[in-house]
Enzyme design. Structure first.
Site, PDB file in Angstrom:
ATOM      1  N   LYS A 202     -46.469  39.575  15.278  1.00  0.00           N
ATOM      2  CA  LYS A 202     -45.674  39.990  14.126  1.00  0.00           C
ATOM      3  C   LYS A 202     -44.202  39.914  14.501  1.00  0.00           C
ATOM      4  O   LYS A 202     -43.758  40.567  15.441  1.00  0.00           O
ATOM      5  CB  LYS A 202     -46.047  41.405  13.705  1.00  0.00           C
ATOM      6  CG  LYS A 202     -45.191  41.926  12.561  1.00  0.00           C
ATOM      7  CD  LYS A 202     -45.692  43.245  12.019  1.00  0.00           C
ATOM      8  CE  LYS A 202     -44.759  43.764  10.949  1.00  0.00           C
ATOM      9  NZ  LYS A 202     -45.244  45.034  10.375  1.00  0.00           N
ATOM     10  N   ARG A 212     -40.609  46.364   1.872  1.00  0.00           N
ATOM     11  CA  ARG A 212     -40.028  47.665   2.192  1.00  0.00           C
ATOM     12  C   ARG A 212     -39.595  48.376   0.908  1.00  0.00           C
ATOM     13  O   ARG A 212     -39.649  49.599   0.834  1.00  0.00           O
ATOM     14  CB  ARG A 212     -38.885  47.507   3.205  1.00  0.00           C
ATOM     15  CG  ARG A 212     -39.437  47.079   4.572  1.00  0.00           C
ATOM     16  CD  ARG A 212     -38.357  46.829   5.622  1.00  0.00           C
ATOM     17  NE  ARG A 212     -38.945  46.191   6.814  1.00  0.00           N
ATOM     18  CZ  ARG A 212     -38.235  45.659   7.795  1.00  0.00           C
ATOM     19  NH1 ARG A 212     -36.906  45.681   7.752  1.00  0.00           N
ATOM     20  NH2 ARG A 212     -38.846  45.104   8.828  1.00  0.00           N
ATOM     21  N   LYS A 225     -36.109  46.469  13.574  1.00  0.00           N
ATOM     22  CA  LYS A 225     -37.369  46.655  14.294  1.00  0.00           C
ATOM     23  C   LYS A 225     -37.486  45.728  15.501  1.00  0.00           C
ATOM     24  O   LYS A 225     -38.583  45.428  15.974  1.00  0.00           O
ATOM     25  CB  LYS A 225     -38.542  46.456  13.311  1.00  0.00           C
ATOM     26  CG  LYS A 225     -38.505  47.446  12.131  1.00  0.00           C
ATOM     27  CD  LYS A 225     -39.803  47.451  11.319  1.00  0.00           C
ATOM     28  CE  LYS A 225     -39.773  48.532  10.229  1.00  0.00           C
ATOM     29  NZ  LYS A 225     -41.059  48.631   9.489  1.00  0.00           N
ATOM     30  N   LYS A 256     -47.662  36.731  11.512  1.00  0.00           N
ATOM     31  CA  LYS A 256     -46.905  37.242  10.374  1.00  0.00           C
ATOM     32  C   LYS A 256     -45.413  37.149  10.654  1.00  0.00           C
ATOM     33  O   LYS A 256     -44.996  37.552  11.732  1.00  0.00           O
ATOM     34  CB  LYS A 256     -47.310  38.694  10.152  1.00  0.00           C
ATOM     35  CG  LYS A 256     -46.529  39.413   9.092  1.00  0.00           C
ATOM     36  CD  LYS A 256     -46.974  40.839   9.000  1.00  0.00           C
ATOM     37  CE  LYS A 256     -46.125  41.550   7.971  1.00  0.00           C
ATOM     38  NZ  LYS A 256     -46.381  42.970   7.951  1.00  0.00           N
ATOM     39  N   SER A 282     -44.138  39.409   1.701  1.00  0.00           N
ATOM     40  CA  SER A 282     -43.459  39.693   0.435  1.00  0.00           C
ATOM     41  C   SER A 282     -42.302  38.737   0.133  1.00  0.00           C
ATOM     42  O   SER A 282     -42.152  38.290  -1.002  1.00  0.00           O
ATOM     43  CB  SER A 282     -42.956  41.135   0.444  1.00  0.00           C
ATOM     44  OG  SER A 282     -42.124  41.363   1.565  1.00  0.00           O
ATOM     45  N   TYR A 321     -50.285  38.132  -1.767  1.00  0.00           N
ATOM     46  CA  TYR A 321     -50.151  38.833  -3.047  1.00  0.00           C
ATOM     47  C   TYR A 321     -50.612  37.945  -4.192  1.00  0.00           C
ATOM     48  O   TYR A 321     -50.795  38.410  -5.302  1.00  0.00           O
ATOM     49  CB  TYR A 321     -48.691  39.273  -3.242  1.00  0.00           C
ATOM     50  CG  TYR A 321     -48.237  40.163  -2.104  1.00  0.00           C
ATOM     51  CD1 TYR A 321     -48.619  41.499  -2.068  1.00  0.00           C
ATOM     52  CD2 TYR A 321     -47.486  39.657  -1.038  1.00  0.00           C
ATOM     53  CE1 TYR A 321     -48.244  42.308  -1.003  1.00  0.00           C
ATOM     54  CE2 TYR A 321     -47.103  40.459   0.018  1.00  0.00           C
ATOM     55  CZ  TYR A 321     -47.487  41.785   0.033  1.00  0.00           C
ATOM     56  OH  TYR A 321     -47.134  42.588   1.084  1.00  0.00           O
TER      57      TYR A 321
HETATM   58  C1  PBG Z   1     -45.010  47.853   8.231  1.00  0.00           C
HETATM   59  C2  PBG Z   1     -45.444  46.617   7.533  1.00  0.00           C
HETATM   60  C3  PBG Z   1     -44.561  45.669   7.025  1.00  0.00           C
HETATM   61  C4  PBG Z   1     -45.332  44.724   6.376  1.00  0.00           C
HETATM   62  C5  PBG Z   1     -46.667  45.091   6.504  1.00  0.00           C
HETATM   63  N1  PBG Z   1     -46.723  46.271   7.243  1.00  0.00           N
HETATM   64  C6  PBG Z   1     -43.080  45.623   7.021  1.00  0.00           C
HETATM   65  C7  PBG Z   1     -42.328  45.857   8.263  1.00  0.00           C
HETATM   66  O1  PBG Z   1     -42.798  45.630   9.377  1.00  0.00           O
HETATM   67  O2  PBG Z   1     -41.200  46.299   8.114  1.00  0.00           O
HETATM   68  C8  PBG Z   1     -44.746  43.543   5.659  1.00  0.00           C
HETATM   69  C9  PBG Z   1     -45.540  42.918   4.593  1.00  0.00           C
HETATM   70  C10 PBG Z   1     -44.771  42.061   3.664  1.00  0.00           C
HETATM   71  O3  PBG Z   1     -43.566  41.826   3.809  1.00  0.00           O
HETATM   72  O4  PBG Z   1     -45.402  41.583   2.711  1.00  0.00           O
HETATM   73  N2  PBG Z   1     -45.792  48.349   9.225  1.00  0.00           N
END
Ligand code: PBG
Length: 332
Positions: A202, A212, A225, A256, A282, A321
């Protein structure tokens, strides 16, 4: 391989492209409803829905409506749904205790879906960000995201989700050692059949922006992060993380975001040959929808082409989605 192709005009690669029948016959990869995992946002209340502004077509749904959505998804052939809670800001604390509350929004949704739609697999999200006052996936001490204390909390969260009936645990937190700790705890508690789909690779990505907003974490988040999510410049590291997670007891792994990281999908699949998933996040969804709404691309065609790309890159499935909409097309 290339040497075995006859020179032109003995070989004319256009020949098998001349009819729909021949194109179908020579097609290497295809998308099916069985490849889809549908991420949904859960909110409080009853018969309540709130559109997510930055994700046109996506809504936060109350538990009763999530159950109806799960039912519809199952009927359309979607094998799994993934739950993300929009937590009441009043429940966000520094100790994140709501995360392992057996009756938190996410766990209530799991129970409700299990009771009414047992045929759909339920995936969860394991990370503290929806419950954390500062929006981080782990505990923050003196401005640092601490690892080991966070892992203990993630284990409690995992057990509460398994207890509620989750089929697939989805740790999205990127702490070190979490998969092993979760797997040992699940075994010790008798949850032998609960799968772990690890968010192994990730990346610290700007493509998560709309998510978010959807879970109400963007206002809360302080800083970035980058001390736990991966550097977008790295590729070999993804292989090391996948290998580590498999060695700690992950059943499936995820890359991801999705489309900007298809090279990682391919490398992971080639190297490990395990069930491999990508998350079309997203921001990817928002970009396609925004361009489609402006009439700049054919949204449906781009949706299907983007999902097929994951299959070509070696993925066994995609969190998207678009799942309900894609299923609608695939079922035609
Ligand atoms: C947080 C989490 C995130 C997503 C899934 N779980 C965002 C992040 O790490 O800030 C992102 C999913 C998306 O953007 O569709 N644990």
């Amino acid at each position: 391989m290339v040497q075995s192709i006859a020179p032109f005009p003995l070989s004319r690669p256009r020949r098998p492209r001349q009819s729909e029948a021949l194109r179908r016959l020579t097609c290497e990869h295809s998308l099916s409803t069985a490849d889809l995992i549908w991420p949904v946002f859960v909110r409080d209340g009853e018969n309540a829905r709130t559109p997510v502004v930055s994700m046109p077509g996506v809504e936060r749904l109350s538990v009763d409506l999530v159950v109806r959505a799960a039912e519809k998804a199952a009927r359309a052939g979607i094998p799994a749904i993934c739950l993300f809670p929009y937590t009441d800001p009043a429940l966000k604390t520094e100790d994140c205790a709501e995360a392992w509350n057996p009756d938190n929004l996410s766990n209530r949704a799991i129970r409700a879906i299990k009771a009414e739609v047992p045929e759909i697999a339920i995936m969860t999200d394991v990370a503290l960000d929806p419950y954390n006052i500062n929006g981080h996936d782990g505990f923050v001490e003196d401005g640092k995201i601490v690892n080991d204390r966070t892992v203990e909390a993630l284990v409690k969260m995992t057990l509460a989700q398994a207890e509620a009936g989750a089929d697939i645990i989805g740790p999205s937190d990127m702490m070190d050692g979490r998969i092993g700790a979760m797997r040992r705890a699940l075994e010790a508690a008798g949850h032998f059949d609960v799968c772990i789909l690890s968010y192994s690779a990730k990346y610290a990505s700007a493509f998560y922006g709309p998510f978010r907003d959807a879970v109400g974490a963007s206002g809360a988040l302080t800083g970035d992060k980058k001390t736990y999510q991966m550097n977008p410049g790295n590729s070999n590291e993804a292989l090391r993380l996948v290998e580590r997670d498999l060695s700690e007891g992950a059943d499936m792994v995820m890359i991801k975001p999705g489309m900007p990281y298809l090279d990682i999908c391919r490398r992971v699949k080639d190297r490990f040959a395990v069930p491999t998933y990508a998350y079309q996040v997203s921001g990817e969804y928002a970009m396609i929808q925004a361009a489609a709404q402006n009439g700049w691309v054919d949204g449906d065609a781009v949706m299907l082409e983007s999902l097929l790309a994951f299959k070509r890159a070696g993925c066994d499935g995609i969190l998207t989605y678009f799942a309900p909409k894609a299923a609608e097309f695939l079922n035609r």
